[in-house]
Every structure is written in structure tokens, then in C-alpha cells.
Design a protein around this motif. Structure first.
Motif, PDB file in Angstrom:
ATOM      1  N   ARG A 125       0.806  -1.218   0.000  1.00 33.39           N
ATOM      2  CA  ARG A 125       0.000   0.000   0.000  1.00 33.39           C
ATOM      3  C   ARG A 125       0.844   1.275   0.000  1.00 33.39           C
ATOM      4  O   ARG A 125       0.454   2.280  -0.611  1.00 33.39           O
ATOM      5  CB  ARG A 125      -0.954  -0.005   1.210  1.00 33.39           C
ATOM      6  N   LEU A 126       1.981   1.239   0.664  1.00 34.55           N
ATOM      7  CA  LEU A 126       2.787   2.450   0.794  1.00 34.55           C
ATOM      8  C   LEU A 126       3.929   2.537  -0.208  1.00 34.55           C
ATOM      9  O   LEU A 126       4.243   3.633  -0.687  1.00 34.55           O
ATOM     10  CB  LEU A 126       3.343   2.548   2.222  1.00 34.55           C
ATOM     11  N   ASP A 127       4.540   1.395  -0.509  1.00 35.10           N
ATOM     12  CA  ASP A 127       5.677   1.411  -1.430  1.00 35.10           C
ATOM     13  C   ASP A 127       5.234   1.201  -2.879  1.00 35.10           C
ATOM     14  O   ASP A 127       5.579   1.984  -3.760  1.00 35.10           O
ATOM     15  CB  ASP A 127       6.703   0.343  -1.037  1.00 35.10           C
ATOM     16  N   GLU A 128       4.467   0.156  -3.111  1.00 37.46           N
ATOM     17  CA  GLU A 128       3.981  -0.108  -4.471  1.00 37.46           C
ATOM     18  C   GLU A 128       2.808   0.791  -4.850  1.00 37.46           C
ATOM     19  O   GLU A 128       2.516   0.969  -6.030  1.00 37.46           O
ATOM     20  CB  GLU A 128       3.529  -1.575  -4.608  1.00 37.46           C
ATOM     21  N   ARG A 129       2.115   1.303  -3.852  1.00 39.15           N
ATOM     22  CA  ARG A 129       0.868   2.046  -4.071  1.00 39.15           C
ATOM     23  C   ARG A 129      -0.200   1.149  -4.705  1.00 39.15           C
ATOM     24  O   ARG A 129      -1.062   1.617  -5.458  1.00 39.15           O
ATOM     25  CB  ARG A 129       1.085   3.278  -4.946  1.00 39.15           C
ATOM     26  N   ALA A 130      -0.139  -0.136  -4.391  1.00 44.44           N
ATOM     27  CA  ALA A 130      -1.148  -1.099  -4.838  1.00 44.44           C
ATOM     28  C   ALA A 130      -2.170  -1.213  -3.723  1.00 44.44           C
ATOM     29  O   ALA A 130      -1.922  -1.856  -2.706  1.00 44.44           O
ATOM     30  CB  ALA A 130      -0.503  -2.448  -5.142  1.00 44.44           C
ATOM     31  N   ARG A 131      -3.312  -0.577  -3.890  1.00 45.98           N
ATOM     32  CA  ARG A 131      -4.230  -0.387  -2.777  1.00 45.98           C
ATOM     33  C   ARG A 131      -5.406  -1.362  -2.778  1.00 45.98           C
ATOM     34  O   ARG A 131      -6.349  -1.195  -2.014  1.00 45.98           O
ATOM     35  CB  ARG A 131      -4.764   1.051  -2.803  1.00 45.98           C
ATOM     36  N   GLY A 132      -5.381  -2.372  -3.656  1.00 46.26           N
ATOM     37  CA  GLY A 132      -6.480  -3.330  -3.658  1.00 46.26           C
ATOM     38  C   GLY A 132      -6.514  -4.161  -2.386  1.00 46.26           C
ATOM     39  O   GLY A 132      -7.579  -4.517  -1.878  1.00 46.26           O
ATOM     40  N   THR A 133      -5.356  -4.481  -1.841  1.00 42.81           N
ATOM     41  CA  THR A 133      -5.259  -5.243  -0.605  1.00 42.81           C
ATOM     42  C   THR A 133      -5.600  -4.319   0.559  1.00 42.81           C
ATOM     43  O   THR A 133      -4.988  -3.266   0.711  1.00 42.81           O
ATOM     44  CB  THR A 133      -3.841  -5.810  -0.436  1.00 42.81           C
ATOM     45  N   LYS A 134      -6.563  -4.708   1.378  1.00 45.54           N
ATOM     46  CA  LYS A 134      -7.098  -3.824   2.409  1.00 45.54           C
ATOM     47  C   LYS A 134      -6.516  -4.123   3.793  1.00 45.54           C
ATOM     48  O   LYS A 134      -6.169  -5.249   4.102  1.00 45.54           O
ATOM     49  CB  LYS A 134      -8.625  -3.930   2.487  1.00 45.54           C
ATOM     50  N   GLU A 135      -6.463  -3.086   4.610  1.00 42.60           N
ATOM     51  CA  GLU A 135      -6.123  -3.252   6.019  1.00 42.60           C
ATOM     52  C   GLU A 135      -7.406  -3.301   6.821  1.00 42.60           C
ATOM     53  O   GLU A 135      -8.190  -2.354   6.819  1.00 42.60           O
ATOM     54  CB  GLU A 135      -5.256  -2.105   6.524  1.00 42.60           C
ATOM     55  N   GLY A 136      -7.629  -4.416   7.491  1.00 42.17           N
ATOM     56  CA  GLY A 136      -8.820  -4.556   8.321  1.00 42.17           C
ATOM     57  C   GLY A 136      -8.436  -4.548   9.782  1.00 42.17           C
ATOM     58  O   GLY A 136      -8.185  -3.511  10.381  1.00 42.17           O
ATOM     59  N   CYS A 137      -8.338  -5.739  10.370  1.00 38.11           N
ATOM     60  CA  CYS A 137      -8.029  -5.853  11.795  1.00 38.11           C
ATOM     61  C   CYS A 137      -6.564  -5.576  12.089  1.00 38.11           C
ATOM     62  O   CYS A 137      -6.201  -5.201  13.195  1.00 38.11           O
ATOM     63  CB  CYS A 137      -8.388  -7.249  12.289  1.00 38.11           C
ATOM     64  N   ASN A 138      -5.687  -5.808  11.118  1.00 38.22           N
ATOM     65  CA  ASN A 138      -4.243  -5.651  11.265  1.00 38.22           C
ATOM     66  C   ASN A 138      -3.664  -6.597  12.320  1.00 38.22           C
ATOM     67  O   ASN A 138      -2.674  -6.285  12.965  1.00 38.22           O
ATOM     68  CB  ASN A 138      -3.878  -4.199  11.599  1.00 38.22           C
ATOM     69  N   GLU A 139      -4.303  -7.746  12.478  1.00 37.38           N
ATOM     70  CA  GLU A 139      -3.770  -8.738  13.399  1.00 37.38           C
ATOM     71  C   GLU A 139      -3.965 -10.165  12.898  1.00 37.38           C
ATOM     72  O   GLU A 139      -3.785 -11.125  13.639  1.00 37.38           O
ATOM     73  CB  GLU A 139      -4.392  -8.581  14.780  1.00 37.38           C
TER      74      GLU A 139
END
Length: 488
Positions: A32-46
Motif C-alpha cells: 500500500r505504501l511502497d507499491e501504491r497497490a491499494r487493492g489489498t485492504k487493512e482490516g483488523c491488522n492482526e
């Protein structure tokens, strides 16, 4: 023996080589931050919700295998020598991947936040080929949570697209991908960073042992299913990380005549076939351990090394009489697994010493095993009580027993008083069981927490021991055999 100062992996047919990788960088942040590929989502982050699921391809026994993993708790360093596939990669122009199209056709998405994770979990199922049953599909996506659509149309989508041999461009390009992954396997020890801050992924056992001994303050990581939460939830700073997964010998699972031997880096997915063959109850608990994503990354060795009092595998392995081997530099030592756990957060492992191997005896003809996981949710939940029993039979009497529980003390623990009370008990005289069942209250004084009260835990533990004895005596023979056939 060479050392490489970069992380290399396959991505969209190209080799990505990273020379500056912060040790704690997760795959989700990289995307998300380096590739800027934002399809993969952050949900629970655990690692619980599955919204961030990606597919990781690797060569196993010469075959290219795609497994779903949680990108939020997977470290970039763990991608070395593998292929990374995300939801952004699947569509071919305006043509959706078969999994994506099936979800559209069955109305398998509403808010859409969880959808990328479901797509990637089903992508890995699609790559397996075959036509899975609804139960098999449900097990496969148990690590993906949906709060809008409901699971019926999602499972319908899986059945609509997973009908036989995979026919997408990954299946067609499997030989080339396998060739490129084999070429990436250069046998080099990976070390990226400085003496003060690094991520290392040794390929040689000796290098791993030496590096750990020389850096006793480093964090040892196998699957990161636990350490990942130290990073994302506890906000710990881990400047030195040593990964065990690059050492091939530590992934070995040896299914011998009398025992199963696991290298400490063997994942649950790799270890499950051999362990499940020991007993169907063990297979059933492993099926419910974490999720498909967790089982693809997490390791039995890591579950032991972190010393959690609620880990699911230690009680079962203790009941079976497993032996643990540790290594410090060139020196190895072995001990009964139950002796490894000293107190809460304390194990018999000195700084720089590594969990190296687990030897699990198989059951003898006169031995019987039972294991039960009690949790609030059936799938992907932490145990309130984890019980494991191994009985030695002399006709219709018990000549010996090994009793182990998780969630009942500060460590996984044997019930010695209960074991002694079970000696000589007759399976045909249930009244003789009462003293042993009562002895559990001497062995264990559980605490109350958010998962269960102390009173509930001891009552459940006693009930599970009675259940095991009833099954062994044959009172529940029909149901038990039916259940065991289902998971065999």
C-alpha cells in the motif's frame, strides 16, 4: 557459503530486489505504501479478518503451490525466494479472473471491503484444482470475515468457479514460474541492514544457529503469526529480526515408523498430514487452529517457542510424550516438552538458543488419544480450555495416562495427580473415575479472564475427562466412530 544483501521475490513475472528493507516492514505496508497497490485492504491488522489476504507461491517438493497468507502480519523478508500475487494482479485488462467473475455472478459482495481477501483465498483454492465440497470451502475461507453479504453467495461463487483443473494464466505459466523460483533459490544467506538493525534470513542451519547465538537480543521469527502482532498492535521496536524459514532442513517432516519428527520451521500446513495420521482427534484440532492463512504461515515450533499458556499444539504434544531439541551454536540438547515451560513467559531456553526439532511418538496398539478444543467460536478462536489425554490400556483397565491442558495454568501443564489417580481405573466401572476427575482440581487452579471464568474452566476440564473416558469405554461408540470417519 555466500551472503546476499537483498530480498528477492517474483512479482507479476518480474524479479523484485529490495536492498533497503526495514526489519519490521510488513507485506501490507509494502504493497500500500511502497507499491501504491491499494487493492489489498487493512482490516483488523492482526491476522483475524482476512481482508489483507494475498497469495504466496513457493516450490514444495518441486511443485508450485499457492497459499493464502495475511499480509498485515507477514514480513517483507519472508517473501525471499517466493512469488507474491495480490488482488490487483488478477484481472486481464477488462476481463475478470474466474474467481472475481463468479463473485459478481452470485452477488457475493456488498460493501466490498472484505472482498479482496475472499478473492485471494478463493484464488488459492482455485489453483488447487478439483471440486471442493461446501464444507471444504467453508474451512478454506474460515479466516475471511464478512459482515454484509453473508457466506452463502460467497460459497456459491467458490463452487461455481472451482470445478476442476485451474485454467488461468497462473496455471498456464506454472512451469515458467517454477523455473524462475528455482533460479531465485541461490542458497545464499540473506542479511539486509547493519549490525545494529537488520533482517536476516539464513539459508544454512549453521549460519542461523551462529547468528542467533551472536545476537541473543534478536527476535527469532518463524511464521510471524504472533510476532506480527507485536509490531502492529503492541508497537514494539524490533531492530534485529532473524527468520528461520529459509533453512530447508527446518521444514522437514519425517514420518517414521514410531514417531513424527518436525523441523522447527515446518508450518502447520506442512506438518498437518503426518500429525493428523497419528489420531483423528489431533487432525480435528489442527483443522480448527487459526485459519488457512495462519496455518500456511504459523509453525509448530513457533507455537512452542512463544510459551503461550493457551497454545493448542503443546498440550496435545505433551500428552503424546513429545521431546524437544534446542540448539545454541553447534550444541544441541533435548528435554521432554513439558519441562520446557517453566512459568508464564519463561521457558527453559537461554538467550540465543533456538527451538530446533520436535519428536512426536506415535500411538502404540494399546494406547488411545483424545483431544478437545473449547472456544467461544468454532473457527479461528483462542481456546478457553484445550484438553489432551493419552491412555495406556491393559485390557479394560488403564495402566497409565498422560493428561495435559492449555488455558488452565500459566503454562501448558500435565495433570500429575490426575494421572496417578487414573492408574488401575476400570472402564467398566464409571464410579472408579470420580477420584481422578476430582483430582483435576488439585492439579489446576485456573484464573478468570475474558475467555472464561475459573469455575467454568475447571468444570469443563472435568467434563472433558469424563467424556474421554466414556468414549474410551464405548458408551459413545457410534457417534465417535462417525466423527472420526469424517475427519480421517
Amino acid at each position: 557459503m555466500t551472503t546476499r544483501a537483498s530480498i528477492r521475490f517474483l512479482r507479476n513475472g518480474h524479479i523484485v530486489e529490495l536492498t533497503h528493507v526495514p526489519p519490521m516492514r510488513t507485506v501490507l505496508d509494502y504493497l500500500r505504501l511502497d507499491e501504491r497497490a491499494r487493492g489489498t485492504k487493512e482490516g483488523c491488522n492482526e491476522g483475524d479478518c482476512g481482508a489483507c489476504t494475498v497469495a504466496v507461491g513457493s516450490l514444495k517438493h518441486g511443485k508450485l503451490v499457492y497459499e493464502p497468507v495475511n499480509a498485515c502480519i507477514l514480513l517483507v523478508g519472508q517473501l525471499d525466494g517466493k512469488e507474491l500475487v495480490t488482488v490487483d494482479d488478477l484481472a486481464d485488462g477488462h476481463t475478470l479472473h474466474p474467481v472475481q467473475q463468479a463473485l459478481v455472478d452470485t452477488h457475493g459482495s456488498q460493501c466490498g471491503f472484505c472482498t479482496p481477501g475472499f478473492v485471494m483465498s478463493l484464488f488459492t483454492l482455485y489453483q488447487q484444482g478439483g471440486a471442493p465440497t461446501r464444507d471444504e470451502i467453508a474451512t478454506h475461507v474460515a479466516g475471511n470475515l464478512c459482515r454484509c453479504t453473508g457466506y452463502r453467495p460467497i460459497i456459491d461463487a467458490a463452487q461455481a468457479c472451482c470445478t476442476g483443473k485451474a485454467a488461468d494464466r497462473w496455471a498456464k505459466g506454472a512451469k515458467e514460474a517454477a523455473r524462475r523460483l528455482a533460479a531465485l533459490d541461490d542458497g545464499a544467506d540473506v542479511f539486509v541492514g547493519s549490525a545494529e538493525s537488520f533482517i536476516a534470513r539464513p539459508a544454512q542451519a549453521a549460519t542461523l544457529a551462529r547468528l542467533a547465538a551472536e545476537n541473543p537480543d534478536a527476535t527469532i521469527v518463524s511464521g510471524a503469526t504472533d510476532v506480527g502482532l507485536w509490531i502492529t498492535k503492541q508497537m514494539r521496536q524490533l531492530p534485529k529480526i532473524i527468520l528461520t524459514g529459509g533453512v530447508k532442513d527446518l521444514h522437514k517432516v519425517e514420518d517414521g515408523k514410531d514417531r513424527v519428527t518436525l523441523g522447527a520451521a515446518a508450518t502447520y500446513a506442512e506438518a498437518t498430514p503426518a500429525l493428523s495420521a497419528i489420531d483423528p482427534d489431533l487432525a480435528e484440532v489442527l483443522r480448527r487452529l487459526g485459519s488457512t492463512q495462519v496455518r500456511a504461515s504459523g509453525t509448530v515450533g513457533g507455537n512452542i517457542a512463544n510459551g503461550s499458556p493457551i497454545g493448542d499444539t503443546p498440550p496435545m504434544l505433551i500428552a503424546l510424550g513429545a521431546t524437544l531439541t534446542l540448539r545454541h551454536g553447534d550444541t544441541e540438547r533435548s528435554l521432554p516438552l513439558e519441562d520446557f515451560f517453566i512459568a508464564y513467559g519463561k521457558q527453559d531456553r537461554k538467550p540465543g538458543e533456538l527451538v530446533w526439532r520436535i519428536d512426536v511418538p506415535k500411538l502404540k496398539p494399546n494406547e488411545a488419544f483424545r483431544a478437545y478444543k473449547i472456544s467461544k467460536r468454532f473457527d479461528q478462536d483462542i481456546s478457553a480450555v484445550m484438553a489432551a489425554f493419552s491412555f495406556t490400556l491393559a485390557g479394560r483397565k488403564l495402566s497409565a495416562a498422560r493428561i495435559a491442558f492449555g488455558g488452565m495454568a500459566a503454562t501448558p501443564k500435565r495433570g500429575r495427580e490426575t494421572e496417578a489417580a487414573l492408574q488401575g481405573v476400570s472402564l467398566d466401572q464409571p464410579a472408579t473415575w470420580d477420584a481422578a476427575i476430582a483430582a483435576l482440581a488439585k492439579d489446576f487452579q485456573p484464573i478468570s479472564d475474558m475467555r472464561a471464568s475459573a469455575a467454568y474452566r475447571i468444570e469443563v476440564a472435568q467434563g472433558l475427562l469424563r467424556k474421554a473416558l466414556l468414549e474410551l469405554a464405548g458408551a459413545a461408540e457410534t457417534r465417535v466412530l462417525a466423527n472420526r470417519k469424517a475427519v480421517a
